[in-house]
Design a protein around this motif. Structure first.
Motif, PDB file in Angstrom:
ATOM      1  N   THR A  68       0.908  -1.265  -0.052  1.00 49.03           N
ATOM      2  CA  THR A  68      -0.050  -0.090   0.125  1.00 49.03           C
ATOM      3  C   THR A  68       0.939   1.161  -0.095  1.00 49.03           C
ATOM      4  OG1 THR A  68       0.066   0.041   2.386  1.00 49.03           O
ATOM      5  CG2 THR A  68      -1.760  -1.056   1.455  1.00 49.03           C
ATOM      6  N   THR A  69       0.369   2.237  -0.096  1.00 49.03           N
ATOM      7  CA  THR A  69       0.889   3.746  -0.085  1.00 49.03           C
ATOM      8  C   THR A  69       0.394   4.430   1.057  1.00 49.03           C
ATOM      9  OG1 THR A  69       1.173   3.637  -2.568  1.00 49.03           O
ATOM     10  CG2 THR A  69       1.400   5.784  -1.409  1.00 49.03           C
ATOM     11  N   GLY A  70       1.359   4.850   1.944  1.00 49.79           N
ATOM     12  CA  GLY A  70       1.158   5.557   3.153  1.00 49.79           C
ATOM     13  C   GLY A  70       2.433   6.025   3.876  1.00 49.79           C
ATOM     14  N   THR A  71       2.505   6.938   4.666  1.00 48.94           N
ATOM     15  CA  THR A  71       3.581   7.083   5.240  1.00 48.94           C
ATOM     16  C   THR A  71       3.582   6.323   6.824  1.00 48.94           C
ATOM     17  OG1 THR A  71       3.517   9.538   4.621  1.00 48.94           O
ATOM     18  CG2 THR A  71       4.955   9.059   6.446  1.00 48.94           C
ATOM     19  N   SER A  72       4.701   5.490   7.246  1.00 51.19           N
ATOM     20  CA  SER A  72       4.355   4.880   8.427  1.00 51.19           C
ATOM     21  C   SER A  72       5.151   5.781   9.393  1.00 51.19           C
ATOM     22  CB  SER A  72       5.135   3.311   7.919  1.00 51.19           C
ATOM     23  OG  SER A  72       6.411   3.685   7.405  1.00 51.19           O
ATOM     24  N   ASP A  73       6.048   6.304   8.904  1.00 48.36           N
ATOM     25  CA  ASP A  73       7.029   7.318   9.877  1.00 48.36           C
ATOM     26  C   ASP A  73       7.335   8.429   9.216  1.00 48.36           C
ATOM     27  OD1 ASP A  73       9.765   7.942  10.845  1.00 48.36           O
ATOM     28  OD2 ASP A  73       9.208   6.463  12.331  1.00 48.36           O
ATOM     29  N   ASP A  74       7.882   9.455   9.970  1.00 52.80           N
ATOM     30  CA  ASP A  74       8.187  10.765   9.125  1.00 52.80           C
ATOM     31  C   ASP A  74       9.455  10.638   8.167  1.00 52.80           C
ATOM     32  OD1 ASP A  74       6.673  12.528  10.358  1.00 52.80           O
ATOM     33  OD2 ASP A  74       7.967  13.237  11.844  1.00 52.80           O
ATOM     34  N   ASP A  75      10.129   9.567   8.581  1.00 54.31           N
ATOM     35  CA  ASP A  75      11.379   9.474   7.275  1.00 54.31           C
ATOM     36  C   ASP A  75      11.339   8.128   6.477  1.00 54.31           C
ATOM     37  OD1 ASP A  75      12.496  11.985   8.527  1.00 54.31           O
ATOM     38  OD2 ASP A  75      13.145  10.506  10.091  1.00 54.31           O
ATOM     39  N   ILE A  76      10.155   7.606   6.827  1.00 49.47           N
ATOM     40  CA  ILE A  76      10.002   6.531   6.000  1.00 49.47           C
ATOM     41  C   ILE A  76       8.508   6.405   5.275  1.00 49.47           C
ATOM     42  CG2 ILE A  76       9.891   3.721   5.965  1.00 49.47           C
ATOM     43  CD1 ILE A  76      11.725   3.953   8.542  1.00 49.47           C
ATOM     44  N   LEU A  77       8.522   6.287   3.954  1.00 45.01           N
ATOM     45  CA  LEU A  77       7.399   6.243   3.296  1.00 45.01           C
ATOM     46  C   LEU A  77       7.095   4.724   2.519  1.00 45.01           C
ATOM     47  CD1 LEU A  77       5.114   7.781   1.621  1.00 45.01           C
ATOM     48  CD2 LEU A  77       6.730   8.156  -0.238  1.00 45.01           C
ATOM     49  N   GLU A  78       6.065   4.332   2.787  1.00 45.49           N
ATOM     50  CA  GLU A  78       5.862   2.967   2.053  1.00 45.49           C
ATOM     51  C   GLU A  78       5.037   3.395   0.628  1.00 45.49           C
ATOM     52  OE1 GLU A  78       4.546  -0.337   4.238  1.00 45.49           O
ATOM     53  OE2 GLU A  78       3.358  -1.075   2.646  1.00 45.49           O
ATOM     54  N   ILE A  79       5.573   2.791  -0.202  1.00 44.52           N
ATOM     55  CA  ILE A  79       4.925   3.007  -1.840  1.00 44.52           C
ATOM     56  C   ILE A  79       4.478   1.710  -2.300  1.00 44.52           C
ATOM     57  CG2 ILE A  79       7.074   3.209  -3.011  1.00 44.52           C
ATOM     58  CD1 ILE A  79       5.568   5.757  -4.178  1.00 44.52           C
ATOM     59  N   SER A  80       3.295   1.770  -2.928  1.00 43.54           N
ATOM     60  CA  SER A  80       2.963   0.495  -3.290  1.00 43.54           C
ATOM     61  C   SER A  80       3.649   0.325  -4.797  1.00 43.54           C
ATOM     62  CB  SER A  80       1.119   0.584  -3.852  1.00 43.54           C
ATOM     63  OG  SER A  80       0.982  -0.403  -4.490  1.00 43.54           O
TER      64      SER A  80
END
Ligand SMILES: [Zn+2]
Length: 170
Positions: free
Chosen positions: A94-106
Protein backbone atom coordinates in the motif's frame (compact mmCIF):
# COMPACT_ATOMS: atom_id res chain seq x y z
CA UNK A 1 5.13 14.00 -20.43
CA UNK A 2 5.04 17.79 -20.38
CA UNK A 3 2.19 17.84 -17.88
CA UNK A 4 4.13 15.83 -15.31
CA UNK A 5 5.05 17.69 -12.19
CA UNK A 6 8.81 18.24 -12.17
CA UNK A 7 8.79 16.89 -8.62
CA UNK A 8 7.56 13.44 -9.54
CA UNK A 9 10.09 10.71 -10.07
CA UNK A 10 9.20 7.78 -12.31
CA UNK A 11 10.87 5.24 -10.06
CA UNK A 12 9.54 2.05 -11.54
CA UNK A 13 11.87 1.98 -14.49
CA UNK A 14 14.94 3.13 -12.56
CA UNK A 15 17.87 0.78 -12.49
CA UNK A 16 19.33 -0.33 -9.18
CA UNK A 17 22.06 2.11 -8.17
CA UNK A 18 22.56 5.84 -7.77
CA UNK A 19 20.64 8.53 -9.62
CA UNK A 20 20.93 12.28 -9.16
CA UNK A 21 18.32 14.95 -9.68
CA UNK A 22 18.17 18.72 -9.43
CA UNK A 23 15.09 20.68 -8.50
CA UNK A 24 14.26 24.33 -8.08
CA UNK A 25 11.59 25.80 -5.86
CA UNK A 26 10.38 29.28 -6.73
CA UNK A 27 7.52 31.59 -5.78
CA UNK A 28 4.96 29.66 -7.78
CA UNK A 29 5.74 26.42 -5.94
CA UNK A 30 4.92 27.96 -2.56
CA UNK A 31 1.97 29.95 -3.91
CA UNK A 32 0.22 26.61 -4.36
CA UNK A 33 0.18 26.11 -0.59
CA UNK A 34 -2.29 28.23 1.33
CA UNK A 35 -0.41 28.12 4.62
CA UNK A 36 3.11 28.52 3.34
CA UNK A 37 5.27 30.71 5.57
CA UNK A 38 7.52 31.24 2.58
CA UNK A 39 6.34 33.94 0.23
CA UNK A 40 9.26 34.12 -2.19
CA UNK A 41 11.90 31.53 -2.85
CA UNK A 42 14.92 30.72 -4.89
CA UNK A 43 15.93 27.28 -3.68
CA UNK A 44 18.12 24.70 -5.36
CA UNK A 45 17.85 21.08 -4.36
CA UNK A 46 20.27 18.28 -5.11
CA UNK A 47 18.86 14.83 -4.69
CA UNK A 48 20.85 11.64 -4.63
CA UNK A 49 18.61 8.63 -4.97
CA UNK A 50 19.87 5.14 -4.37
CA UNK A 51 17.58 2.49 -5.72
CA UNK A 52 17.78 -0.93 -4.13
CA UNK A 53 15.62 -3.97 -4.87
CA UNK A 54 13.18 -3.39 -1.99
CA UNK A 55 13.61 0.29 -1.23
CA UNK A 56 15.08 3.63 -2.20
CA UNK A 57 17.18 5.98 -0.08
CA UNK A 58 16.87 9.64 -0.97
CA UNK A 59 19.29 12.30 0.26
CA UNK A 60 18.32 15.93 -0.20
CA UNK A 61 20.51 19.03 -0.02
CA UNK A 62 18.63 22.32 -0.05
CA UNK A 63 20.17 25.73 -0.38
CA UNK A 64 19.00 29.17 -1.36
CA UNK A 65 17.20 32.28 -0.29
CA UNK A 66 13.63 32.61 0.88
CA UNK A 67 11.45 35.47 1.94
CA UNK A 68 9.14 35.13 4.89
CA UNK A 69 7.52 37.51 7.38
CA UNK A 70 9.42 38.82 10.36
CA UNK A 71 7.68 37.44 13.43
CA UNK A 72 8.43 40.67 15.30
CA UNK A 73 7.41 43.42 12.88
CA UNK A 74 5.64 41.63 10.04
CA UNK A 75 7.84 43.09 7.34
CA UNK A 76 9.31 40.88 4.62
CA UNK A 77 12.43 39.13 5.77
CA UNK A 78 15.01 37.46 3.57
CA UNK A 79 16.71 34.37 4.95
CA UNK A 80 19.45 32.20 3.54
CA UNK A 81 18.67 28.57 4.10
CA UNK A 82 20.60 25.34 4.10
CA UNK A 83 19.09 22.01 4.97
CA UNK A 84 19.73 18.36 4.37
CA UNK A 85 17.27 15.57 4.82
CA UNK A 86 16.81 11.92 4.15
CA UNK A 87 13.83 9.86 3.09
CA UNK A 88 13.54 6.10 2.86
CA UNK A 89 10.96 4.74 0.47
CA UNK A 90 10.03 1.10 0.92
CA UNK A 91 8.21 -0.85 -1.73
CA UNK A 92 5.13 -2.48 -0.25
CA UNK A 93 1.49 -3.36 -0.83
CA UNK A 94 0.00 0.00 0.00
CA UNK A 95 0.99 3.64 -0.21
CA UNK A 96 1.19 5.66 2.98
CA UNK A 97 3.62 7.18 5.40
CA UNK A 98 4.56 4.86 8.23
CA UNK A 99 7.00 7.29 9.81
CA UNK A 100 8.30 10.80 9.20
CA UNK A 101 11.33 9.54 7.38
CA UNK A 102 9.95 6.33 5.92
CA UNK A 103 7.39 6.21 3.17
CA UNK A 104 5.83 2.99 2.01
CA UNK A 105 4.85 3.05 -1.61
CA UNK A 106 2.85 0.46 -3.49
CA UNK A 107 4.56 -1.17 -6.42
CA UNK A 108 1.38 -0.54 -8.38
CA UNK A 109 2.41 3.12 -8.41
CA UNK A 110 5.01 4.29 -10.81
CA UNK A 111 5.56 7.91 -9.74
CA UNK A 112 7.01 9.17 -6.48
CA UNK A 113 5.66 12.65 -5.77
CA UNK A 114 8.18 14.65 -3.76
CA UNK A 115 6.43 18.03 -3.68
CA UNK A 116 5.01 17.67 -0.15
CA UNK A 117 8.42 16.61 1.17
CA UNK A 118 10.21 19.47 -0.56
CA UNK A 119 7.67 21.89 0.90
CA UNK A 120 8.27 20.52 4.39
CA UNK A 121 12.04 20.50 4.05
CA UNK A 122 12.04 24.15 2.98
CA UNK A 123 10.02 25.05 6.08
CA UNK A 124 12.25 22.92 8.29
CA UNK A 125 15.14 24.98 7.01
CA UNK A 126 13.64 28.14 8.49
CA UNK A 127 14.90 29.19 11.90
CA UNK A 128 12.52 28.36 14.77
CA UNK A 129 11.64 32.03 14.90
CA UNK A 130 12.15 34.19 11.84
CA UNK A 131 12.96 37.74 12.91
CA UNK A 132 15.24 40.53 11.75
CA UNK A 133 18.51 39.66 13.44
CA UNK A 134 18.97 43.22 14.59
CA UNK A 135 15.82 44.71 16.09
CA UNK A 136 16.85 48.03 14.55
CA UNK A 137 16.17 46.51 11.15
CA UNK A 138 12.56 45.94 12.08
CA UNK A 139 9.85 48.25 10.89
CA UNK A 140 9.86 50.94 13.63
CA UNK A 141 6.19 51.82 13.08
CA UNK A 142 5.14 48.24 13.68
CA UNK A 143 7.23 48.05 16.85
CA UNK A 144 5.77 51.34 18.13
CA UNK A 145 2.32 50.02 17.50
CA UNK A 146 3.06 46.80 19.40
CA UNK A 147 4.47 48.90 22.21
CA UNK A 148 1.34 51.01 22.35
CA UNK A 149 -0.81 47.93 22.44
CA UNK A 150 1.29 46.54 25.27
CA UNK A 151 2.10 43.43 23.32
CA UNK A 152 4.94 41.50 24.83
CA UNK A 153 7.35 40.57 22.12
CA UNK A 154 8.43 37.21 23.48
CA UNK A 155 6.13 35.97 26.22
CA UNK A 156 7.45 32.41 26.07
CA UNK A 157 10.98 32.90 24.97
CA UNK A 158 13.82 33.13 27.47
CA UNK A 159 15.55 36.48 27.18
CA UNK A 160 18.34 36.57 24.70
CA UNK A 161 21.53 37.24 26.68
CA UNK A 162 22.52 39.86 24.11
CA UNK A 163 19.45 41.87 25.09
CA UNK A 164 20.43 41.67 28.73
CA UNK A 165 23.73 43.23 27.75
CA UNK A 166 21.85 46.01 26.00
CA UNK A 167 19.78 46.68 29.13
CA UNK A 168 22.96 47.14 31.13
CA UNK A 169 23.91 49.95 28.78
CA UNK A 170 20.82 51.95 29.64
ZN1 LIG B 1 11.36 42.71 11.81
Amino acid sequence: MATLSPYKIPFLGLSVGFHTYEFELDDSFFAAYEFSEITHADIQIDLELEKQSTMMVLKFELGGVVETECARCGDPLEIEIEHSDRLVVKFGDTTGTSDDDILEISTSEHLLDLSQYLYEYAHLALPSRSVHEDEEDCNPDALDLLDDLGVDDDPDEPLDPRWDALKDLK
